[in-house]
Design an enzyme around this catalytic site. Sequence first.
Site, PDB file in Angstrom:
ATOM      1  N   ASP A 387       0.938  -1.065  -0.495  1.00 38.08           N
ATOM      2  CA  ASP A 387      -0.124   0.213   0.331  1.00 38.08           C
ATOM      3  C   ASP A 387       1.116   1.220   0.309  1.00 38.08           C
ATOM      4  OD1 ASP A 387      -2.548  -2.024   0.034  1.00 38.08           O
ATOM      5  OD2 ASP A 387      -2.796  -0.996   2.300  1.00 38.08           O
ATOM      6  N   GLU A 413      -2.766  -2.404  -9.253  1.00 35.89           N
ATOM      7  CA  GLU A 413      -1.856  -1.661  -8.941  1.00 35.89           C
ATOM      8  C   GLU A 413      -1.214  -0.775 -10.436  1.00 35.89           C
ATOM      9  OE1 GLU A 413      -2.081  -3.921 -10.452  1.00 35.89           O
ATOM     10  OE2 GLU A 413       0.340  -4.317 -11.655  1.00 35.89           O
TER      11      GLU A 413
HETATM   12  N1  GTP Z   1      -0.450  -3.933  -1.051  1.00 39.19           N
HETATM   13  C1  GTP Z   1      -2.151  -3.770  -2.528  1.00 39.19           C
HETATM   14  N2  GTP Z   1      -2.005  -4.754  -3.725  1.00 39.19           N
HETATM   15  C2  GTP Z   1      -2.223  -4.686  -4.489  1.00 39.19           C
HETATM   16  C3  GTP Z   1      -3.345  -3.889  -4.165  1.00 39.19           C
HETATM   17  N3  GTP Z   1      -4.264  -3.707  -4.892  1.00 39.19           N
HETATM   18  C4  GTP Z   1      -3.361  -4.885  -6.266  1.00 39.19           C
HETATM   19  N4  GTP Z   1      -2.766  -5.353  -5.799  1.00 39.19           N
HETATM   20  C5  GTP Z   1      -2.072  -6.618  -5.695  1.00 39.19           C
HETATM   21  O1  GTP Z   1      -1.361  -6.209  -6.985  1.00 39.19           O
HETATM   22  C6  GTP Z   1      -0.810  -7.604  -7.745  1.00 39.19           C
HETATM   23  C7  GTP Z   1      -0.890  -7.495  -8.514  1.00 39.19           C
HETATM   24  O2  GTP Z   1      -0.176  -8.143  -9.152  1.00 39.19           O
HETATM   25  P1  GTP Z   1       0.016  -9.048 -10.898  1.00 39.19           P
HETATM   26  O3  GTP Z   1      -1.102  -8.906 -11.487  1.00 39.19           O
HETATM   27  O4  GTP Z   1       0.168 -10.009 -11.326  1.00 39.19           O
HETATM   28  O5  GTP Z   1       1.095  -8.039 -11.929  1.00 39.19           O
HETATM   29  P2  GTP Z   1       2.842  -8.485 -11.364  1.00 39.19           P
HETATM   30  O6  GTP Z   1       2.707  -9.093 -10.098  1.00 39.19           O
HETATM   31  O7  GTP Z   1       2.565  -5.982 -10.740  1.00 39.19           O
HETATM   32  O8  GTP Z   1       3.092  -8.188 -12.485  1.00 39.19           O
HETATM   33  P3  GTP Z   1       3.574  -7.217 -13.369  1.00 39.19           P
HETATM   34  O9  GTP Z   1       2.326  -7.025 -13.502  1.00 39.19           O
HETATM   35  O10 GTP Z   1       2.984  -8.687 -14.442  1.00 39.19           O
HETATM   36  O11 GTP Z   1       4.446  -7.000 -13.914  1.00 39.19           O
HETATM   37  C8  GTP Z   1      -1.489  -8.494  -6.879  1.00 39.19           C
HETATM   38  O12 GTP Z   1      -0.944  -9.623  -6.293  1.00 39.19           O
HETATM   39  C9  GTP Z   1      -2.902  -7.951  -5.947  1.00 39.19           C
HETATM   40  O13 GTP Z   1      -2.768  -8.690  -4.837  1.00 39.19           O
HETATM   41  C10 GTP Z   1      -3.902  -2.536  -2.971  1.00 39.19           C
HETATM   42  O14 GTP Z   1      -4.528  -2.134  -2.844  1.00 39.19           O
HETATM   43  N5  GTP Z   1      -3.006  -2.897  -1.890  1.00 39.19           N
END
Ligand code: GTP
Length: 503
Positions: A387, A413
């Site tokens: 976060d 993200e």
């Molecule tokens: N801490 C946190 N994590 C989040 C939030 N929203 C999404 N995520 C996490 O962001 C991550 C996104 O992972 P992926 O979509 O697999 O993509 P990545 O690991 O960034 O890999 P690439 O996009 O391929 O570079 C997931 O683990 C979600 O749980 C949030 O508000 N807070």
Amino acid sequence: MLETPDISDESSRINLPLGNTFIRFSPLTMWRAGSKPRAVLLLWLALCVIIIPSGILTRVFEWTGIAVDLGTTSIYLTIYIPMLFCVPLVMWFGFLWAAIPAYFSTFCVALFGGMPIEWIVVFAFANPIGLAMYAMFYRTTPISKDLNNLESLVGFFMIALVASLAGSIGAFIWALTNNVGLNVAYPVWLGWWFGGWLQSCLIVAPILYFFGPAVQRQLAEVKNSSLKLNNAKGSIIAMISGFIIVVLCFVGAGRYISLQQMASIDWASGQTMSLMQAQNTVDSLSYPLFILLAVILALSYLGYRAMISWYDTIKGVNQKLSEKNKQLINLVSLDPLSGLYNRRKVFEQLECEYNRSLRSQGTLSIIMVDVDKFKRVNDTYGHLVGDTVIKAIADTIQVTLRDYDTLGRFGGEEFIAILPSTSCQQAQIIAERVRAAVSKLEIVLDNTSQVLQVTVSLGVATLASTDSKAESIIDRADKALLQAKENGRNQVVFGGDQTNSTL
Ligand SMILES: Nc1nc2c(ncn2[C@@H]2O[C@H](COP(=O)(O)OP(=O)(O)OP(=O)(O)O)[C@@H](O)[C@H]2O)c(=O)[nH]1
């Protein structure tokens, strides 16, 4: 940049209902101001012509009141036709518009009744003093003059009581000039204010209720001063001070004249009353007057305090309401973690910019930003650190963009930047700036002092002449972002045909 609608200005000012603004007393200005104000002025003059002699007519035809037997005493409930006109006038027009005909009607009645002229001058102020109470109350209270709710009706009944009491001090002058004692003056005074009060409650109140809305609609155009509550305190203090001065002058002049007169009365014994005796007589008649004055002032003060605390309450409630409204607006448009616009608001904003660009045939670009390998950050350091990283990236992108660009959180993200009036080349330069800024970002972890660094991939797209809806640009930017990921991340890819993009 984020723009939250500012509603605080509106809430700091409470607009009183239409009826609570009076027409400024400026006949000459109204005469010159155009047909509507002139018509209102002529109407008022016509009413004066009716009001001023109406008092005499009531005397001639003896419609002056109803005798009520209360056992040991009998009182005479006074009905005074001019006040039936003047109370609505003070409510709809303002103080001087009503006080002037009220003064002259009483003047004529007293002249007709044979009262000495020096007394008449003072006596005629009684009803304007009562009208001043109505004006004071309604100038400072945000309640309806149409009496269309219980609160307004009760307020009106209360102020009518105070106003009738204030106006009834004329009864003592009547008693003095007719050389009657307190035993006669007292029931006359009772009937005077009680009759005045009943007349206001039973006749004037229905007039205000049934005719008020129509009259006020007509008068709306000539009412030019809307009262700010901030000024209400000042105006009520000025009015109360004016009222006290007028009443004191009234009482003082009454005492002085009565002393002079009593000293020169040739009584049945044929002797002139001594000044000492006259003083005593006047004193005995004046005391109830002073008591009455004290009661009126106390009531006015209490009313004033009540009004001020009421305003403060209303103001407080309005402020809370506007804060809640702001919170509500934030809730539906902002992302709580990053403080950026949320997905819903981003779409709304994009739609708006898309339409603006079509209208102005301008350019429009967007950048989709996705954090690289963010899952790893979460898995390694936990979601709380994740976060913090999202928040830090959001702040970094925000300061890298220009003031008129819009940044929103599109999903987990993923961020989206809307860049109005921006060509595809400019958008790519901005995207590269964002990428570089994020890659240099050093996030210090609280507990370990370890420094964390992340990168982002960016997909850029620009409005093309073939785009039929705003979402098409998002599609291309999304595809470009995927391409950036596939190409190895931490880079900018432009989506679509650069030559087809509006430049
Ligand atoms: N801490 C946190 N994590 C989040 C939030 N929203 C999404 N995520 C996490 O962001 C991550 C996104 O992972 P992926 O979509 O697999 O993509 P990545 O690991 O960034 O890999 P690439 O996009 O391929 O570079 C997931 O683990 C979600 O749980 C949030 O508000 N807070």
